[in-house]
Enzyme design. Structure first.
Site, mmCIF file in Angstrom:
data_model
loop_
_atom_site.group_PDB
_atom_site.id
_atom_site.type_symbol
_atom_site.label_atom_id
_atom_site.label_comp_id
_atom_site.label_asym_id
_atom_site.label_seq_id
_atom_site.Cartn_x
_atom_site.Cartn_y
_atom_site.Cartn_z
ATOM 1 N N SER A 48 0.805 -1.239 0.000
ATOM 2 C CA SER A 48 0.000 0.000 0.000
ATOM 3 C C SER A 48 0.829 1.276 0.000
ATOM 4 O O SER A 48 0.256 2.374 -0.069
ATOM 5 C CB SER A 48 -0.956 0.000 1.197
ATOM 6 O OG SER A 48 -2.079 -0.815 0.931
ATOM 7 N N LYS A 66 -0.016 3.652 -2.703
ATOM 8 C CA LYS A 66 -1.040 4.697 -2.579
ATOM 9 C C LYS A 66 -0.430 6.084 -2.410
ATOM 10 O O LYS A 66 -1.119 7.095 -2.624
ATOM 11 C CB LYS A 66 -1.975 4.378 -1.420
ATOM 12 C CG LYS A 66 -2.816 3.119 -1.639
ATOM 13 C CD LYS A 66 -3.738 2.858 -0.466
ATOM 14 C CE LYS A 66 -4.662 1.682 -0.728
ATOM 15 N NZ LYS A 66 -3.961 0.369 -0.645
ATOM 16 N N SER A 105 -6.531 3.455 3.784
ATOM 17 C CA SER A 105 -5.820 2.620 2.809
ATOM 18 C C SER A 105 -6.796 1.838 1.944
ATOM 19 O O SER A 105 -6.566 0.679 1.596
ATOM 20 C CB SER A 105 -4.852 1.664 3.523
ATOM 21 O OG SER A 105 -3.823 1.251 2.661
#
Length: 403
Positions: free
Chosen positions: A73, A76, A139
């Site tokens: 993640s 992101k 997230s």
């Protein structure tokens, strides 16, 4: 430049010019004068890490910093960066309502099973500002898809934007294949590149980065906490950035903290536990703040030196730096630092353009040059009149003959 003139310039600038130097990384600490007294980097329980200073960009510590790893993640961060750039350019706005499509519905996408979500449903109309928080704070993989469709029309097109920014930022070991970071073939990044993405977020889209310090977000009555536990640490002033985890990636964390005017960014990848990535990041940040400081001894546009100019409409030119010169130094060594400069050519001839590089500024510690910055023209010098140039030609001819 001849030896005599080099010696003259060195003497002129080292008297009372106490500036700063920078380290390439902590491994060279042992080669610095003992007065520095910097202990080695603490043991970090992770497969890869890096610690950089935000302003100077200098690497203070690193291990396997360029190894290509699954970013999870942390991806992101780039998704957020692309969104921030779109807002900054006026292409989208924070209060725009985004209609959630079926591809952003977790129930209809088995790949999202068990992953981090904002819990969107097809047909929901959600403001950009809330989807951004769903990406950064929760997230949410579904929020990434919804925003990718809105910004670029499709996930593939958005991924192309992400990789275009990879090139623009100058990342050497990063390629994205998804908008959310779930493991995908051919997708990778490195600790160094992730720290540089964090640096770009803070520098280029500060309004977007401001979201990263928020500790919680509630959507559809579902309250979720920011996964960056360092935001609650009272011993560090952490204001971001992002966590990530998959089985193949391990536990990742990019963190940034400030102390006074200094900001550090750490990137830990391949950590072995959820809390461990926070503990190891804190070790790096604490060590960096304890033993280093960042200063800006030279400001853009401020005269550092001046030199004679031949054949110009002015007899002298002011010299300095184009950008503020941030330098990271061991704490307590400021009084020992000196600076000198060297011109690329022995003489400066008009015309000279503003910000034209004409030499280098050398920063010294213990008699060694340990960092350089370009020396540039601060005030443009146009070519002088015909008779003035003739006079300068005669003067310069005698100067060459008699030194």
């Amino acid at each position: 430049m001849n030896t005599l003139k080099s010696s003259r310039l060195l003497k002129r600038l080292t008297v009372g010019s106490l500036i700063a130097f920078s380290l390439s990384h902590a491994a060279i600490a042992d080669d610095v004068n003992l007065k520095t007294m910097i202990p080695g980097v603490p043991d970090i329980d992770a497969e890869a890490y890096v610690l950089i200073d935000y302003n100077s960009g200098k690497v203070l510590a690193e291990k396997n910093a360029d190894a290509r790893r699954d970013p999870a993640s942390l991806t992101k961060m780039m998704t957020s960066y692309v969104i921030g750039q779109a807002v900054k350019a006026g292409k989208i706005h924070q209060d725009d309502l985004v209609t959630v499509g079926p591809d952003a519905w977790a129930t209809g996408n088995p790949v999202f099973k068990g992953s981090s979500l904002m819990f969107l449903k097809p047909g929901d109309r959600v403001p950009v500002s809330q989807l951004t928080r769903g990406i950064v704070l929760q997230s949410g993989n579904d929020a990434c898809v919804a925003m990718a469709d809105y910004v670029a029309g499709s996930q593939d097109a958005f991924v192309n934007l992400m990789n275009n920014y990879v090139k623009a930022i100058g990342l050497q070991n990063t390629h994205f294949g998804t908008v959310h970071g779930l493991d995908a073939e051919g997708q990778y990044s490195s600790a160094r590149d992730m720290a540089l993405i964090g640096q770009a977020l803070i520098r280029d889209v500060p309004e977007e980065y401001a979201v990263y310090k928020e500790k919680e977000f509630t959507f559809n009555n579902i309250r979720q906490m920011n996964r960056n536990g360092l935001l609650w640490d009272t011993n560090l002033n952490v204001d971001g950035i992002k966590t990530g985890h998959t089985n193949s990636a391990g536990y990742n964390l990019v963190a940034s903290a400030t102390e006074g005017q200094m900001r550090l960014i750490s990137a830990v990848m391949g950590g072995h536990t959820f809390k461990g990535r926070e503990t190891e990041s804190k070790k790096l940040l604490t060590w960096g703040f304890r033993f280093f400081e960042t200063v800006a001894p030279l400001k853009a546009g401020k005269e550092f030196a001046s030199e004679p100019v031949w054949f110009g409409d002015n007899d002298r030119v002011q010299l300095g730096v184009e950008k503020d010169a941030y330098l990271t130094i061991p704490r307590g060594r400021m009084k020992d630092l000196k600076a000198s400069y060297v011109l690329t050519n022995t003489e400066l001839h008009a015309p000279l353009k503003k910000n034209q590089v004409v030499g280098s500024i050398n920063f010294q510690l213990d008699g060694k040059t340990i960092e350089q910055r370009p020396l540039v023209v601060l005030n443009e010098i146009a070519e002088g009149g015909f008779f003035g140039r003739i006079v300068d030609y005669i003067k310069l001819m005698f100067h060459h003959w008699f030194g």
